[in-house]
Design a protein around this motif. Structure first.
Motif, PDB file in Angstrom:
ATOM      1  N   GLU A 161      30.834  34.502  47.487  1.00 46.92           N
ATOM      2  CA  GLU A 161      31.972  34.611  48.292  1.00 46.92           C
ATOM      3  C   GLU A 161      33.028  33.641  47.478  1.00 46.92           C
ATOM      4  O   GLU A 161      33.795  33.682  47.030  1.00 46.92           O
ATOM      5  N   VAL A 162      32.586  32.485  47.663  1.00 44.70           N
ATOM      6  CA  VAL A 162      33.279  31.277  47.172  1.00 44.70           C
ATOM      7  C   VAL A 162      33.255  31.478  45.663  1.00 44.70           C
ATOM      8  O   VAL A 162      34.485  31.386  45.218  1.00 44.70           O
ATOM      9  N   LEU A 163      32.582  31.626  44.841  1.00 46.75           N
ATOM     10  CA  LEU A 163      32.744  31.656  43.246  1.00 46.75           C
ATOM     11  C   LEU A 163      33.088  32.797  42.927  1.00 46.75           C
ATOM     12  O   LEU A 163      34.007  33.062  41.860  1.00 46.75           O
ATOM     13  N   LEU A 164      33.025  34.093  43.862  1.00 49.26           N
ATOM     14  CA  LEU A 164      33.703  35.247  43.438  1.00 49.26           C
ATOM     15  C   LEU A 164      35.179  35.261  43.730  1.00 49.26           C
ATOM     16  O   LEU A 164      35.971  35.578  42.963  1.00 49.26           O
ATOM     17  N   TYR A 165      35.543  34.395  45.005  1.00 46.89           N
ATOM     18  CA  TYR A 165      36.907  34.489  45.289  1.00 46.89           C
ATOM     19  C   TYR A 165      37.800  33.588  44.104  1.00 46.89           C
ATOM     20  O   TYR A 165      38.820  34.017  43.833  1.00 46.89           O
ATOM     21  N   VAL A 166      36.862  32.575  43.759  1.00 46.71           N
ATOM     22  CA  VAL A 166      37.673  31.526  42.628  1.00 46.71           C
ATOM     23  C   VAL A 166      37.773  32.437  41.260  1.00 46.71           C
ATOM     24  O   VAL A 166      38.748  32.283  40.656  1.00 46.71           O
ATOM     25  N   ALA A 167      36.812  33.079  40.980  1.00 45.90           N
ATOM     26  CA  ALA A 167      36.930  33.945  39.690  1.00 45.90           C
ATOM     27  C   ALA A 167      37.810  34.888  39.694  1.00 45.90           C
ATOM     28  O   ALA A 167      38.851  34.905  38.827  1.00 45.90           O
ATOM     29  N   ILE A 168      38.141  35.612  40.756  1.00 40.98           N
ATOM     30  CA  ILE A 168      39.193  36.640  40.792  1.00 40.98           C
ATOM     31  C   ILE A 168      40.491  35.914  41.048  1.00 40.98           C
ATOM     32  O   ILE A 168      41.693  36.377  40.411  1.00 40.98           O
ATOM     33  N   TYR A 169      40.512  34.917  41.696  1.00 48.36           N
ATOM     34  CA  TYR A 169      41.865  33.914  42.048  1.00 48.36           C
ATOM     35  C   TYR A 169      42.310  33.437  40.381  1.00 48.36           C
ATOM     36  O   TYR A 169      43.202  33.721  40.122  1.00 48.36           O
ATOM     37  N   PHE A 170      41.390  33.016  39.636  1.00 49.94           N
ATOM     38  CA  PHE A 170      41.746  32.334  38.442  1.00 49.94           C
ATOM     39  C   PHE A 170      42.235  33.488  37.626  1.00 49.94           C
ATOM     40  O   PHE A 170      43.225  33.309  36.671  1.00 49.94           O
ATOM     41  N   THR A 171      41.395  34.758  37.556  1.00 48.96           N
ATOM     42  CA  THR A 171      41.712  35.697  36.536  1.00 48.96           C
ATOM     43  C   THR A 171      42.957  36.466  37.008  1.00 48.96           C
ATOM     44  O   THR A 171      43.925  36.474  35.752  1.00 48.96           O
ATOM     45  N   GLY A 172      43.156  36.493  38.097  1.00 48.68           N
ATOM     46  CA  GLY A 172      44.636  36.820  38.439  1.00 48.68           C
ATOM     47  C   GLY A 172      45.720  36.068  38.073  1.00 48.68           C
ATOM     48  O   GLY A 172      46.938  36.414  37.566  1.00 48.68           O
ATOM     49  N   ALA A 173      45.555  34.389  38.053  1.00 46.77           N
ATOM     50  CA  ALA A 173      46.575  33.633  37.561  1.00 46.77           C
ATOM     51  C   ALA A 173      46.734  33.918  36.072  1.00 46.77           C
ATOM     52  O   ALA A 173      47.927  33.784  35.617  1.00 46.77           O
ATOM     53  N   VAL A 174      45.703  33.803  35.317  1.00 46.44           N
ATOM     54  CA  VAL A 174      45.699  34.255  34.067  1.00 46.44           C
ATOM     55  C   VAL A 174      46.671  35.478  33.678  1.00 46.44           C
ATOM     56  O   VAL A 174      47.408  35.421  32.574  1.00 46.44           O
ATOM     57  N   PHE A 175      46.212  36.358  34.482  1.00 50.40           N
ATOM     58  CA  PHE A 175      47.052  37.629  34.080  1.00 50.40           C
ATOM     59  C   PHE A 175      48.594  37.523  34.316  1.00 50.40           C
ATOM     60  O   PHE A 175      49.498  38.218  33.673  1.00 50.40           O
ATOM     61  N   LEU A 176      48.844  36.808  35.553  1.00 49.31           N
ATOM     62  CA  LEU A 176      50.424  36.631  35.832  1.00 49.31           C
ATOM     63  C   LEU A 176      50.796  35.818  34.915  1.00 49.31           C
ATOM     64  O   LEU A 176      51.929  36.040  34.219  1.00 49.31           O
ATOM     65  N   PHE A 177      50.392  34.721  34.239  1.00 53.33           N
ATOM     66  CA  PHE A 177      51.063  33.830  33.372  1.00 53.33           C
ATOM     67  C   PHE A 177      51.157  34.751  31.872  1.00 53.33           C
ATOM     68  O   PHE A 177      52.256  34.533  31.397  1.00 53.33           O
ATOM     69  N   ALA A 178      50.097  35.319  31.762  1.00 50.99           N
ATOM     70  CA  ALA A 178      50.440  36.233  30.188  1.00 50.99           C
ATOM     71  C   ALA A 178      51.171  37.255  30.545  1.00 50.99           C
ATOM     72  O   ALA A 178      52.169  37.554  29.633  1.00 50.99           O
ATOM     73  N   ALA A 179      51.315  37.948  31.656  1.00 51.61           N
ATOM     74  CA  ALA A 179      52.337  38.795  31.962  1.00 51.61           C
ATOM     75  C   ALA A 179      53.835  38.240  31.812  1.00 51.61           C
ATOM     76  O   ALA A 179      54.839  38.927  31.490  1.00 51.61           O
ATOM     77  N   THR A 180      54.068  37.052  32.296  1.00 45.60           N
ATOM     78  CA  THR A 180      55.402  36.192  32.057  1.00 45.60           C
ATOM     79  C   THR A 180      55.563  35.946  30.549  1.00 45.60           C
ATOM     80  O   THR A 180      56.621  36.067  30.120  1.00 45.60           O
ATOM     81  N   ASP A 181      54.771  35.381  30.011  1.00 46.12           N
ATOM     82  CA  ASP A 181      54.835  34.797  28.877  1.00 46.12           C
ATOM     83  C   ASP A 181      53.265  34.533  28.141  1.00 46.12           C
ATOM     84  O   ASP A 181      52.475  33.706  28.821  1.00 46.12           O
TER      85      ASP A 181
END
Length: 617
Positions: A161-181
């Motif tokens: 739960e915790v590590l899965l939550y963190v992994a998805i959260y971080f991956t989503g953050a990287v994609f959001l940043f990359a989509a912006t620039d």
């Protein structure tokens, strides 16, 4: 729904637990298997919540851009539908998902996972051999069962739960940043690399010290429980100061592990704070630079800085969760060394229930030495001993301390397995009958009687749980225990048969404990009776009072009695004289005295008028 989740997995399964695997992951999966559907559901809910929460930062960036460009007159007309949709997500979808997630975790997992694991571990350990418990502190074993069950749950839930939550959260953050620039994601990836390096260095060290700390905690608890259990001995020898030192030694070792752990935690926290400061600075600087060259919008700055601030807060939580994960890994590794041990005494695959029709006992060329020098036979406690006890015969075992008398009856009860030979009851090898059926057919009173910290009535009914209270009271009267039981009262104002006797029966005198134990065996009424110094704790008056009842108890039974007070077994049908694990003499009391051997020597050493009178009689 709560009730359904709480009972989705049975907390106290009736089937006997099997031996858990000795490998770490095998041990964890062994106890986790029934909970996988609930764990999978909670992980899916956790992942969905993480994705929605990350997407809210993207929505925040869009909202800032809209507000910076929108016409107030047409803003709601243009973006109203989308804003209503996001409102539904924030007010309805996310709270509903979190409600179901918390329900699955708290009602489905937290309420049953630990208890079921403790229940199964306890039942498995409870059926370990006598040697298992003789070689460890009871408090230490209990602590490991309790701690390990909790840690198994924590390991599984943190990973899924915790590590899965963190992994998805971080991956989503990287994609959001990359989509912006794409350049905005660089500081985040560098921070992740630094974060993983810090974790790679500190977390295994924390796990290692946690393993050591868990064992140190168990030893500390075991020593303290050992002192409390034997408090009468401590008081008798005035060794409170000695016990202080004994406890302090284990406490100091435990404190050393705590200090070493906290040093690592301090250094890890400092390293994490430096990484977080660098991340915030680099992302803010990069986003401002990109805005200055018109590569990103104002919303992108709000998105990136807001998400970094969120990740900063999460990073400390992640650190403690990961540190807690490795701490629990250490506790499980330490606990499985005790719990995942193969039982040395087990029922044979073809074991049947023992059926006693006559009560004949036969020791056929048995050899036993508690595992010492099995190959050579040197140092054996019992070596090539054969003995037949006829149905209904009353046999007394006599010999010096260490001659093997108590070992012989322990082998009859199959507390230990033989190194060679057979023990037979009515022609049935005790190694090929179930242990429960074997011990159900034997009533035993030992010298060191310990009672359960329960009521007197519960202790007597332990001999035959299906008996009624009237039967227990009748047995107590036969054992000359009824009068003193009626006068008992404990600290909670329970009196008589409802009074509790304290741990191991410490609230009763030795003679009182012995009489309760005799009442328990009287109630059991097994066809084979073993008396191992059964009246040693009784004074002469009380012994005389129940001697007649013991004679009545022995009627129609096969009896093996051990006594150093030879007058108590002189009237047996036959006396077996043992020395260094062998039978050296046997016969009646009168025959053995005439021979002038070891028995005559032991008899002569016991002086006193009552012995002389017995001899004359």
């Amino acid at each position: 729904m709560f009730r359904w989740l709480e009972h989705r997995v049975e907390s106290f399964p009736a089937e006997q637990p099997s031996m858990p695997p000795a490998s770490f992951w095998g041990f964890v999966f062994h106890y986790t298997r029934p909970f996988w559907p609930l764990i999978g559901l909670s992980a899916a809910l956790s992942a969905t919540i993480a994705l929605i929460e990350v997407s809210l930062f993207g929505f925040l960036g869009n909202l800032v851009d809209w507000l910076s460009k929108a016409d107030r007159a047409t803003f709601w007309e243009t973006h109203g539908t989308f804003l209503l949709g996001m409102s539904a997500v924030v007010l309805l979808v996310l709270p509903t998902l979190k409600f179901f997630y918390e329900s699955v975790v708290h009602q489905g997992l937290l309420s049953s996972f630990t208890m079921r694991t403790r229940w199964q571990a306890h039942r498995y350990v409870l059926r370990q051999s006598m040697a298992f418990f003789n070689n460890d502190f009871a408090g230490r074993v209990a602590t490991k069962v309790m701690q390990t069950a909790m840690s198994v749950r924590e390991v599984v839930m943190k990973i899924t739960e915790v590590l899965l939550y963190v992994a998805i959260y971080f991956t989503g953050a990287v994609f959001l940043f990359a989509a912006t620039d794409l350049r905005l994601s660089a500081p985040l990836l560098l921070w992740l690399a630094g974060y993983l390096v810090a974790m790679r260095y500190f977390i295994p060290r924390l796990g290692k010290i946690s393993h050591i700390q868990s064992d140190a905690r168990s030893v500390m608890t075991g020593r303290i429980v050992d002192t409390y259990t034997n408090i009468s001995t401590v008081k008798m020898f005035a060794h409170a100061d000695r016990e202080d030192s004994y406890a302090q030694e284990s406490m100091s070792h435990f404190l050393d592990t705590v200090r070493e752990q906290l040093r690592l935690v301090t250094l890890l926290t400092v390293a994490l704070n430096c990484l977080n400061a660098a991340l915030l600075f680099s992302v803010a600087a990069t986003s401002l630079w990109l805005w200055s060259i018109d590569a990103v919008t104002t919303g992108a700055i709000a998105l990136s800085v807001g998400l970094v601030l969120r990740l900063q807060g999460m990073s400390h939580w992640i650190m403690w969760e990961v540190a807690g994960l490795f701490e629990n890994v250490g506790v499980v590794q330490d606990g499985l060394e005790t719990i995942a041990q193969e039982r040395s005494i087990v029922d044979a695959p073809d074991a049947k229930k023992l059926v006693v029709t006559k009560g004949e006992i036969q020791f056929d060329h048995i050899r036993f030495n508690y595992g010492r020098d099995v190959g050579t036979g040197r140092g054996s406690v019992i070596e090539d001993l054969s003995l037949r006890v006829a149905p209904g015969e009353k046999v007394g075992l006599v010999g010096r301390s260490g001659a093997g008398k108590s070992t012989l009856v322990s082998l009859l009860m199959r507390f230990y397995d033989l190194d060679g030979g057979k023990v037979l009851i009515d022609g049935q090898d005790v190694a090929h009958v179930t242990q429960d059926s074997l011990r159900a057919q034997i009533g035993m009173v030992t010298q060191d009687t310990s009672l359960l910290h329960r009521s007197v009535m519960e202790n007597i009914l332990y001999g035959r749980p299906d008996a009624v209270e009237a039967d227990a009271i009748a047995a107590a009267k036969k054992a000359a225990a009824h009068d003193f039981i009626n006068n008992l009262e404990d600290l909670k104002d329970r009196s008589g048969y409802e009074a509790h006797v304290g741990e191991r029966g410490v609230k009763l005198s030795g003679g009182q404990r012995q009489r309760v134990a005799i009442a328990r065996v009287l109630l059991k009424d097994a066809p084979i009776l073993v008396l191992d110094e059964a009246t040693s704790a009784l004074d002469s008056e009380v012994e005389a009072a129940i001697q007649e009842q013991l004679v009545n108890l022995m009627k129609g039974k096969t009896v093996i009695a051990i006594a150093h007070r030879l007058s108590t077994i002189a009237a047996m049908d036959r006396l077996i004289i043992m020395d260094e694990g062998r039978i050296v003499e046997q016969g009646t009391h009168a025959d053995l005295l005439r021979r002038g051997g070891l028995y005559a020597e032991l008899w002569a050493r016991q002086s006193g008028g009552f012995l002389a009178q017995d001899a004359a009689e």
